[in-house]
Design an enzyme around this catalytic site. Sequence first.
Site, PDB file in Angstrom:
ATOM      1  N   GLU A   1       0.815  -1.193   0.000  1.00  0.00           N
ATOM      2  CA  GLU A   1       0.000   0.000   0.000  1.00  0.00           C
ATOM      3  C   GLU A   1       0.851   1.245   0.000  1.00  0.00           C
ATOM      4  OE1 GLU A   1      -3.995  -1.643   2.106  1.00  0.00           O
ATOM      5  OE2 GLU A   1      -2.428  -0.734   3.304  1.00  0.00           O
TER       6      GLU A   1
ATOM      7  N   CYS B   1       4.705  -4.525  15.349  1.00  0.00           N
ATOM      8  CA  CYS B   1       4.462  -4.179  13.942  1.00  0.00           C
ATOM      9  C   CYS B   1       3.786  -5.322  13.203  1.00  0.00           C
ATOM     10  CB  CYS B   1       5.779  -3.828  13.262  1.00  0.00           C
ATOM     11  SG  CYS B   1       5.601  -3.520  11.496  1.00  0.00           S
TER      12      CYS B   1
ATOM     13  N   SER C   1      13.806   4.258  13.986  1.00  0.00           N
ATOM     14  CA  SER C   1      12.736   3.715  14.824  1.00  0.00           C
ATOM     15  C   SER C   1      13.335   3.327  16.156  1.00  0.00           C
ATOM     16  CB  SER C   1      12.120   2.496  14.145  1.00  0.00           C
ATOM     17  OG  SER C   1      11.490   2.905  12.959  1.00  0.00           O
TER      18      SER C   1
HETATM   19  N1  SAH Z   1      11.152  -0.776   8.669  1.00  0.00           N
HETATM   20  C1  SAH Z   1      11.334   0.609   8.809  1.00  0.00           C
HETATM   21  C2  SAH Z   1      10.316   1.455   8.053  1.00  0.00           C
HETATM   22  C3  SAH Z   1       8.884   1.009   8.071  1.00  0.00           C
HETATM   23  S1  SAH Z   1       8.057   1.094   9.581  1.00  0.00           S
HETATM   24  C4  SAH Z   1      11.343   0.986  10.278  1.00  0.00           C
HETATM   25  O1  SAH Z   1      11.049   0.130  11.105  1.00  0.00           O
HETATM   26  O2  SAH Z   1      11.714   2.119  10.568  1.00  0.00           O
HETATM   27  C5  SAH Z   1       7.752   2.834   9.795  1.00  0.00           C
HETATM   28  C6  SAH Z   1       7.472   3.244  11.227  1.00  0.00           C
HETATM   29  O3  SAH Z   1       6.185   2.761  11.691  1.00  0.00           O
HETATM   30  C7  SAH Z   1       8.496   2.683  12.195  1.00  0.00           C
HETATM   31  O4  SAH Z   1       8.902   3.666  13.105  1.00  0.00           O
HETATM   32  C8  SAH Z   1       7.712   1.605  12.860  1.00  0.00           C
HETATM   33  O5  SAH Z   1       8.292   1.274  14.078  1.00  0.00           O
HETATM   34  C9  SAH Z   1       6.330   2.201  12.969  1.00  0.00           C
HETATM   35  N2  SAH Z   1       5.272   1.210  13.249  1.00  0.00           N
HETATM   36  C10 SAH Z   1       5.225  -0.074  12.906  1.00  0.00           C
HETATM   37  N3  SAH Z   1       4.083  -0.646  13.353  1.00  0.00           N
HETATM   38  C11 SAH Z   1       3.394   0.296  13.996  1.00  0.00           C
HETATM   39  C12 SAH Z   1       2.137   0.331  14.684  1.00  0.00           C
HETATM   40  N4  SAH Z   1       1.373  -0.745  14.790  1.00  0.00           N
HETATM   41  N5  SAH Z   1       1.724   1.505  15.216  1.00  0.00           N
HETATM   42  C13 SAH Z   1       2.491   2.603  15.101  1.00  0.00           C
HETATM   43  N6  SAH Z   1       3.681   2.641  14.458  1.00  0.00           N
HETATM   44  C14 SAH Z   1       4.143   1.497  13.927  1.00  0.00           C
HETATM   45 FE1  SF4 Z   2       7.874  -3.380  10.977  1.00  0.00          FE
HETATM   46 FE2  SF4 Z   2       9.918  -1.725  10.375  1.00  0.00          FE
HETATM   47 FE3  SF4 Z   2      10.167  -3.618  12.278  1.00  0.00          FE
HETATM   48 FE4  SF4 Z   2      10.005  -4.337   9.721  1.00  0.00          FE
HETATM   49  S1  SF4 Z   2      11.645  -3.162  10.679  1.00  0.00           S
HETATM   50  S2  SF4 Z   2       8.955  -5.327  11.438  1.00  0.00           S
HETATM   51  S3  SF4 Z   2       8.555  -2.805   8.929  1.00  0.00           S
HETATM   52  S4  SF4 Z   2       8.800  -1.850  12.295  1.00  0.00           S
END
Ligand code: SAH
Ligand code: SF4
Length: 410
Positions: free
Chosen positions: A130, A157, A265
Site C-alpha cells: 500500500e 508491527c 525507529s
Molecule cells: N522498517 C522501517 C520502516 C517502516 S516502519 C522501520 O522500522 O523504521 C515505519 C514506522 O512505523 C516505524 O517507526 C515503525 O516502528 C512504525 N510502526 C510499525 N508498526 C506500527 C504500529 N502498529 N503503530 C504505530 N507505528 C508502527
Molecule cells: Fe515493521 Fe519496520 Fe520492524 Fe520491519 S523493521 S517489522 S517494517 S517496524
Amino acid sequence: MTAPFAAPQTDGAASAAFIEKRPLEQYVAPDKPSLIGLTRDALAAALGTIGVPERQQRMRVQQIWHWLYVRGAQDFDAMTTLSKELRAELAQHFTAARPEVVAEQTSVDGTRKWLLRLPGETDSRPCEVECVYIPETDRGTLCISSQVGCTLNCTFCHTGTQRLVRNLTPGEIVGQVVLARDRLNDWQRAASPNGEGEKRLVSNVVMMGMGEPLYNFDAVRDGLNVVADGDGLSISKRRITLSTSGVVPNIARAGEEIGSMLAISLHAVTDELRDQLVPLNRKYPLRELLDACRNYPGVSNARRITFEYVMLKGINDSLVDARALVRLVKGIPAKINLIPFNPWPGTQYECSDWEQIEKFSEVIFNAGYASPVRTPRGRDILAACGQLKSATEKLSARERLALRAMAMTD
Ligand code: SAH
Ligand code: SF4
C-alpha cells in the site's frame, strides 16, 4: 492498467469501509519490462539493446526521462520528441507501466490510499503493498514501501508478522511516486522557477510503509535517486525521509549514497526493552545505533535525524522513559516523533492513553524539541484507528500507514 476505483467516501467511518478489489486470480503479470525506475545508465543500456547507437543514448535518455518524470507519459506514443520509429521500437520491447492499482480510497480529510498489486517472487501469487498520500496545508506527503512484508519481527508491527517477503525493485519504488502523481493529476501542476503555476501535490516522500529499506539497499538507493533527480520527479533529498529500524552498517552508506533525511525507529531507551520491541537491537545495540546517527553524513541542525517512538501503554511511555529519551539523543541534531501505537488484531500491546502521550510530549517539548504529536489531525486519525479495532487486518494496516506518515510530518 487500472481497475474501477471506489467512489470517494463521505465520512471518516465510511472511508474505513471495505475496499473493492479484483480477485488475485485475475492478476496477469506484465510481459514487458517497464522503463520506470531505471537509473540513467540502466536506461541507456536498455536503449542499447534495441539498437540505439551509443552516441545518441545520452540525448535519448534525457528526452525519455523528461517524458516519464516531468510530463508523466504513460506510453511511448505521447513522446513526440522521439521519432516514430524509435517510439514503435520502444513500445515493442518496453512499457512505462506503473504498479497496478487495484483499489483506491479517499478519506474525508483528503488522505488517499492505494492498494498496489505486484508480480510475486515466483510467478504464482502476486503480492500487494500500500501507498498513502497525506495532504497538509503546506505539503503533501507520500508514504511508500520498500519491501513486501519484512524479515525483521518488531513485536508491535503487523508487517513483521507477514509471511510473504520480497524486495521491491527500483521501478516499484519509483512507480509508487509516479502513480500517486497520476492519481492526483499532479503532472499538470508545475510551478515555474519564478513561482508561477501551481505547486505539485506530492512534495515529500517518506519511506515508512512496509519493509526495512536498508535491507533492500541497492534498489532503495537507485529508486530514491531517481525520485530526487532534478530533471525528473525532482523531490529534493531534504524532502525524502528514509526510516530504518537500525541497520547500523548501512546507515553511513545511506548518508553517502542516498543523502536523504534519516529517521530511526527508536521506540525504547534501554537495550533490554529495545531487544524485545525491535529484535534487531540484539545485533546492533543502542550505543552503536546512536554512534551511527552522530556520524551520519551531512547531519546538522538544519538536517536533523528524526527519532520515532511508538507509544505503547505501560511499556515505554513513562515520564522516566521520556527523560531518558532526551538524555539519549543529547548531542545529536534531532527531532522526536511520537507515534500513537496503531493496534492490529492479535497484538499484545495497547496504545498509550492520550493524556500520557501529552505528558510524555511535554517532557520532550520542555527539553527544547518541537512538540512532536500532531494535534487536531492526529487525534482525528487516532479516533479513526479506534474505530478500526474490530475491522479486518487489511484495513488496520491501511490506517496504520496513514497514521505513520502523519506522525512523521512536522
Ligand atoms: N522498517 C522501517 C520502516 C517502516 S516502519 C522501520 O522500522 O523504521 C515505519 C514506522 O512505523 C516505524 O517507526 C515503525 O516502528 C512504525 N510502526 C510499525 N508498526 C506500527 C504500529 N502498529 N503503530 C504505530 N507505528 C508502527
Ligand atoms: Fe515493521 Fe519496520 Fe520492524 Fe520491519 S523493521 S517489522 S517494517 S517496524
